[in-house]
Structure formats: structure tokens, C-alpha cells
Design a protein around this motif. Structure first.
Motif, short mmCIF file in Angstrom:
data_model
loop_
_atom_site.label_atom_id
_atom_site.label_comp_id
_atom_site.label_asym_id
_atom_site.label_seq_id
_atom_site.Cartn_x
_atom_site.Cartn_y
_atom_site.Cartn_z
N UNK A 25 3.20 -9.85 -3.08
CA UNK A 25 3.56 -9.10 -2.09
C UNK A 25 3.77 -7.76 -2.49
N UNK A 26 4.24 -7.35 -3.39
CA UNK A 26 4.35 -6.17 -4.06
C UNK A 26 3.09 -5.42 -4.24
N UNK A 27 1.84 -6.45 -4.60
CA UNK A 27 0.62 -5.76 -4.46
C UNK A 27 0.17 -5.39 -3.18
N UNK A 28 0.47 -6.16 -2.07
CA UNK A 28 0.06 -6.01 -0.84
C UNK A 28 0.65 -4.82 -0.34
N UNK A 29 1.93 -4.62 -0.64
CA UNK A 29 2.96 -3.44 -0.15
C UNK A 29 2.32 -2.02 -0.80
N UNK A 30 1.83 -2.10 -2.00
CA UNK A 30 1.12 -0.95 -2.57
C UNK A 30 -0.29 -0.57 -1.97
N UNK A 31 -1.23 -1.81 -1.71
CA UNK A 31 -2.30 -1.64 -0.91
C UNK A 31 -2.26 -1.06 0.36
N UNK A 32 -0.99 -1.50 1.12
CA UNK A 32 -0.75 -0.97 2.32
C UNK A 32 -0.44 0.50 2.47
N UNK A 33 0.24 0.96 1.23
CA UNK A 33 0.65 2.32 1.22
C UNK A 33 -0.39 3.23 0.94
N UNK A 34 -1.53 2.81 0.17
CA UNK A 34 -2.49 3.57 -0.35
C UNK A 34 -3.85 3.48 0.68
N UNK A 35 -4.04 2.52 1.45
CA UNK A 35 -5.24 2.07 2.22
C UNK A 35 -4.69 1.74 3.68
N UNK A 36 -5.61 1.15 4.42
CA UNK A 36 -5.44 0.83 5.60
C UNK A 36 -4.95 -0.74 6.04
N UNK A 37 -4.65 -1.09 7.11
CA UNK A 37 -4.29 -2.23 7.48
C UNK A 37 -5.06 -3.40 7.50
N UNK A 38 -6.23 -3.06 7.54
CA UNK A 38 -7.58 -4.25 7.45
C UNK A 38 -7.54 -4.58 5.70
N UNK A 39 -7.11 -3.58 4.80
CA UNK A 39 -7.33 -3.88 3.64
C UNK A 39 -6.05 -4.82 3.03
N UNK A 40 -4.79 -4.18 3.77
CA UNK A 40 -3.80 -4.99 3.56
C UNK A 40 -3.79 -6.39 3.72
#
Length: 143
Positions: free
Chosen positions: A22-37
């Protein structure tokens, strides 16, 4: 089947791994869009399910063959089975370990047993096995 034990990872191990995911998911959300998250979240959840199944261990004994995961050995090659408490298991996993031994251990379970082998063709001196029901296995193998 005379004996069957399935060792599954405890919830705290799976929760720890999932929190890392989930920390990786949060990092993806901070850097990219909702679809990538969302994609990362789904992949992480599926990966956790796969990890839970791959960390599961099964011990079976049918009176003739002892099977631990993919390893198996006929009963006539087995020697004495010794039940190990928490301290003895820790020492046999670390300081007193034989590098040629077969290890079927899980870090989350501190108890187990040592099964000596009587096969002159095999260099493996013993199997070190994690088990919550080591007394039952030892009683069956030491008959």
C-alpha cells in the motif's frame, strides 16, 4: 493419509506485506493518476494472494512416505525424529546448523522437529521441519 498439517502464514505477516504494497500504491498515486493507482492496487492485492498461497507449507505422512511441500522420502530412510522446542529450534537453525541439512522452516513458527536420515547415498544428515504438531509426527515416525 495418517497425518496432514498445513502451515499458513499468520495474518500479521500478510498485513505487513500488504502495508508495504500500500505504500507503493500511495507513491504511485502521488506521482501519477488515479488509473495507475487503481492498477497498482489491484496488482498488489493479487500479489498478496499469490504470496499467501506460496508461503503455505504442507506436511503429509501416509505410513510409507513423508512429504513436506515438494520433498518426499520413504519411511525406511528415516531415522529418529526429535521434537524441538523454541530454544533448540533456534540453535539448530543458526549456531548448530549443518549446511547440508534440508530445511523446511517457516520463520513465524518457533517450534519443529529434527528428522535424522539413514541413507548412505544421501549427504543430507537430517531434515529440520517447522511444525506446530511435532509431537504427533515424531510419534508416528519413531514407531
Amino acid at each position: 493419509m495418517i497425518f496432514r498439517e498445513v502451515l499458513r502464514p499468520p495474518i500479521w505477516v500478510l498485513a505487513f506485506i500488504y502495508f508495504l504494497f500500500l505504500s507503493i500504491v500511495l507513491s504511485v498515486w502521488a506521482a501519477l493518476d488515479n488509473r495507475a493507482t487503481l492498477v497498482t492496487f489491484v496488482i498488489s492485492t493479487l500479489a498478496l494472494i499469490w504470496i499467501a498461497f506460496s508461503m503455505t507449507s504442507e506436511i503429509t505422512f501416509d505410513g510409507k512416505v513423508l512429504k513436506i511441500d515438494k520433498a518426499n522420502i520413504e519411511v525406511n530412510y528415516l531415522g529418529k525424529a526429535t521434537v524441538l522446542d523454541k530454544t533448540a529450534m533456534r540453535l539448530l537453525r543458526t549456531r548448530d546448523a549443518d549446511p547440508a541439512a534440508y530445511l523446511a522452516i517457516k520463520f513465524w513458527e518457533p517450534r519443529g522437529l529434527r528428522i535424522d536420515l539413514n541413507d548412505s547415498r544421501d549427504r543430507t544428515p537430517y531434515w529440520l521441519v517447522t511444525s506446530k504438531r511435532g509431537e504427533e509426527i515424531a510419534a508416528l515416525l519413531n514407531r
